[in-house]
Write a protein that holds these residues in place. Structure first.
Motif, PDB file in Angstrom:
ATOM      1  N   HIS A  96    -117.011  17.069   7.362  1.00  0.00           N
ATOM      2  CA  HIS A  96    -116.920  19.125   6.582  1.00  0.00           C
ATOM      3  C   HIS A  96    -118.513  19.345   6.908  1.00  0.00           C
ATOM      4  CE1 HIS A  96    -114.044  16.202   3.763  1.00  0.00           C
ATOM      5  NE2 HIS A  96    -114.111  17.400   2.927  1.00  0.00           N
ATOM      6  N   ILE A  97    -118.119  20.176   6.480  1.00  0.00           N
ATOM      7  CA  ILE A  97    -119.791  21.459   7.203  1.00  0.00           C
ATOM      8  C   ILE A  97    -119.715  22.566   6.162  1.00  0.00           C
ATOM      9  CG2 ILE A  97    -119.115  20.794  10.135  1.00  0.00           C
ATOM     10  CD1 ILE A  97    -117.418  23.371   9.480  1.00  0.00           C
ATOM     11  N   ASP A  98    -120.608  22.281   6.229  1.00  0.00           N
ATOM     12  CA  ASP A  98    -121.917  23.196   5.830  1.00  0.00           C
ATOM     13  C   ASP A  98    -121.052  24.874   6.641  1.00  0.00           C
ATOM     14  OD1 ASP A  98    -122.399  22.080   3.877  1.00  0.00           O
ATOM     15  OD2 ASP A  98    -124.095  21.718   4.141  1.00  0.00           O
ATOM     16  N   VAL A  99    -121.022  26.241   6.201  1.00  0.00           N
ATOM     17  CA  VAL A  99    -120.669  27.628   7.003  1.00  0.00           C
ATOM     18  C   VAL A  99    -121.457  28.427   5.990  1.00  0.00           C
ATOM     19  CG1 VAL A  99    -119.144  28.334   7.862  1.00  0.00           C
ATOM     20  CG2 VAL A  99    -118.755  26.506   7.953  1.00  0.00           C
ATOM     21  N   PRO A 100    -122.695  28.767   6.940  1.00  0.00           N
ATOM     22  CA  PRO A 100    -123.550  29.652   6.866  1.00  0.00           C
ATOM     23  C   PRO A 100    -122.727  31.428   7.326  1.00  0.00           C
ATOM     24  CG  PRO A 100    -124.722  29.019   8.515  1.00  0.00           C
ATOM     25  CD  PRO A 100    -123.104  28.162   8.939  1.00  0.00           C
ATOM     26  N   GLY A 101    -122.715  32.160   6.580  1.00  0.00           N
ATOM     27  CA  GLY A 101    -121.813  33.646   7.861  1.00  0.00           C
ATOM     28  C   GLY A 101    -123.116  35.094   7.044  1.00  0.00           C
ATOM     29  N   GLN A 102    -122.626  35.747   7.704  1.00  0.00           N
ATOM     30  CA  GLN A 102    -123.119  37.612   7.173  1.00  0.00           C
ATOM     31  C   GLN A 102    -121.879  38.580   7.198  1.00  0.00           C
ATOM     32  OE1 GLN A 102    -126.233  39.629   9.267  1.00  0.00           O
ATOM     33  NE2 GLN A 102    -127.224  40.283   7.559  1.00  0.00           N
ATOM     34  N   VAL A 103    -121.647  39.387   6.812  1.00  0.00           N
ATOM     35  CA  VAL A 103    -120.517  40.060   6.745  1.00  0.00           C
ATOM     36  C   VAL A 103    -121.815  41.724   6.250  1.00  0.00           C
ATOM     37  CG1 VAL A 103    -118.830  41.559   5.516  1.00  0.00           C
ATOM     38  CG2 VAL A 103    -119.329  38.693   5.382  1.00  0.00           C
ATOM     39  N   LEU A 143    -123.216  31.372   2.469  1.00  0.00           N
ATOM     40  CA  LEU A 143    -122.807  29.710   2.688  1.00  0.00           C
ATOM     41  C   LEU A 143    -121.756  29.565   2.108  1.00  0.00           C
ATOM     42  CD1 LEU A 143    -123.792  27.347   3.868  1.00  0.00           C
ATOM     43  CD2 LEU A 143    -125.853  27.171   2.030  1.00  0.00           C
ATOM     44  N   ILE A 144    -120.925  28.935   2.614  1.00  0.00           N
ATOM     45  CA  ILE A 144    -119.721  27.985   2.136  1.00  0.00           C
ATOM     46  C   ILE A 144    -119.860  26.631   2.429  1.00  0.00           C
ATOM     47  CG2 ILE A 144    -117.331  27.504   1.788  1.00  0.00           C
ATOM     48  CD1 ILE A 144    -118.030  30.625   0.476  1.00  0.00           C
ATOM     49  N   ASN A 145    -120.364  25.454   1.514  1.00  0.00           N
ATOM     50  CA  ASN A 145    -120.251  24.100   1.859  1.00  0.00           C
ATOM     51  C   ASN A 145    -119.309  23.425   1.259  1.00  0.00           C
ATOM     52  OD1 ASN A 145    -123.826  24.103   1.831  1.00  0.00           O
ATOM     53  ND2 ASN A 145    -123.080  24.692  -0.393  1.00  0.00           N
ATOM     54  N   HIS A 146    -118.929  21.777   2.333  1.00  0.00           N
ATOM     55  CA  HIS A 146    -118.466  21.045   2.621  1.00  0.00           C
ATOM     56  C   HIS A 146    -117.015  21.619   2.876  1.00  0.00           C
ATOM     57  CE1 HIS A 146    -118.048  16.846   1.933  1.00  0.00           C
ATOM     58  NE2 HIS A 146    -117.339  16.793   1.410  1.00  0.00           N
ATOM     59  N   ILE A 147    -116.727  21.740   3.789  1.00  0.00           N
ATOM     60  CA  ILE A 147    -114.660  22.762   3.873  1.00  0.00           C
ATOM     61  C   ILE A 147    -115.161  21.911   5.402  1.00  0.00           C
ATOM     62  CG2 ILE A 147    -115.320  24.597   2.524  1.00  0.00           C
ATOM     63  CD1 ILE A 147    -115.500  26.418   5.260  1.00  0.00           C
ATOM     64  N   ARG A 148    -113.269  21.547   5.366  1.00  0.00           N
ATOM     65  CA  ARG A 148    -113.077  20.847   6.728  1.00  0.00           C
ATOM     66  C   ARG A 148    -112.672  21.854   8.103  1.00  0.00           C
ATOM     67  NH1 ARG A 148    -111.311  15.893   5.583  1.00  0.00           N
ATOM     68  NH2 ARG A 148    -110.588  15.452   3.629  1.00  0.00           N
ATOM     69  N   LYS A 149    -113.689  21.744   9.082  1.00  0.00           N
ATOM     70  CA  LYS A 149    -112.859  21.999   9.913  1.00  0.00           C
ATOM     71  C   LYS A 149    -111.932  22.304  10.459  1.00  0.00           C
ATOM     72  CE  LYS A 149    -116.307  19.991  13.084  1.00  0.00           C
ATOM     73  NZ  LYS A 149    -116.787  19.157  14.672  1.00  0.00           N
ATOM     74  N   LYS A 150    -111.475  23.713  11.677  1.00  0.00           N
ATOM     75  CA  LYS A 150    -109.853  24.428  10.634  1.00  0.00           C
ATOM     76  C   LYS A 150    -109.662  25.190   9.653  1.00  0.00           C
ATOM     77  CE  LYS A 150    -108.382  21.290  14.943  1.00  0.00           C
ATOM     78  NZ  LYS A 150    -107.240  20.774  15.026  1.00  0.00           N
TER      79      LYS A 150
END
Length: 216
Positions: free
Chosen positions: A130-137, A168-175
């Motif tokens: 599981h990973i936390d994914v930050p981003g910007q649109v 920020l999307i928390n605790h999601i699986r890779k892919k």
């Protein structure tokens, strides 16, 4: 003892008395994990690489060295790996779990030993991590888009961008696949492979010609 095969240490049966000491401390090592290599990550891709050479890479990137019995884990085994900023625990899970081996940390060393009944699975398999994914649109000109929705496809989990277009999307699986949308823009889907910051650009939605209603 000096590192064997550069930075990889191999445990020989002629040091059996020392292995008894290590096994004796395994239970507390596994339960307490007295030393946790926080922030130790591996980035490496290679095909048909000797295990000993890969452990040298681990040493170079983390200053953590392997200690193991070469009769349980061959230094000459060939592996194919592709890691990008993968936590060391997950790398070891990938290498050892299917071999019914486990490990614990002792200062700058990870000691590899047979897994005993009841021992927990350490780390996560890289594809299961599981990973936390930050981003910007942003729009195509780089201007941030506020209130764009970022949804984990096939679920209700998601977030909205703030005034700077960040999320920020928390605790999601890779892919995991993320669906990004914003009013007035064409939606986009992106598959996530690591926890690098996502940079998402949306294009204006293409609409047909305005309809003209004539009332006679």
């Amino acid at each position: 003892m000096k590192p064997y095969d550069h930075q990889s240490l191999r445990l020989s049966y002629k040091f059996f008395f020392f292995s008894i000491f290590l096994v004796g401390s395994l239970s507390t090592g596994l339960k307490a994990q007295q030393y946790q290599p926080v922030g130790k990550r591996i980035t490496f891709a290679g095909k048909n690489v000797r295990l000993a050479d890969f452990f040298n890479v681990v040493w170079d990137q983390t200053r953590m060295q392997a200690f193991y019995n070469d009769e349980q884990l061959s230094s000459n085994e060939r592996i194919t790996v592709n890691f990008k900023r993968e936590p060391l625990d997950n790398v070891l899970a990938f290498l050892l779990r299917k071999k019914k081996l486990t490990w614990y940390y002792r200062e700058e060393t990870f000691v590899i030993l047979p897994k005993k009944p009841g021992d927990p699975d350490l780390g996560e398999m890289p594809d299961e991590a599981h990973i936390d994914v930050p981003g910007q649109v942003t729009d195509k000109n780089g201007a941030p888009l506020q209130n764009a929705s970022v949804i984990v496809k096939g679920s209700r989990k998601g977030a909205y961008t703030n005034e700077t277009g960040k999320f920020l999307i928390n605790h999601i699986r890779k892919k995991t696949v993320l669906a990004i949308s914003c009013i007035g823009y064409s939606p986009k889907t992106i598959q996530v492979f690591d926890d690098d910051t996502l940079k998402v650009q949306l294009s204006p939605a293409v609409t047909g010609l305005d309809e003209v209603l004539i009332i006679a």
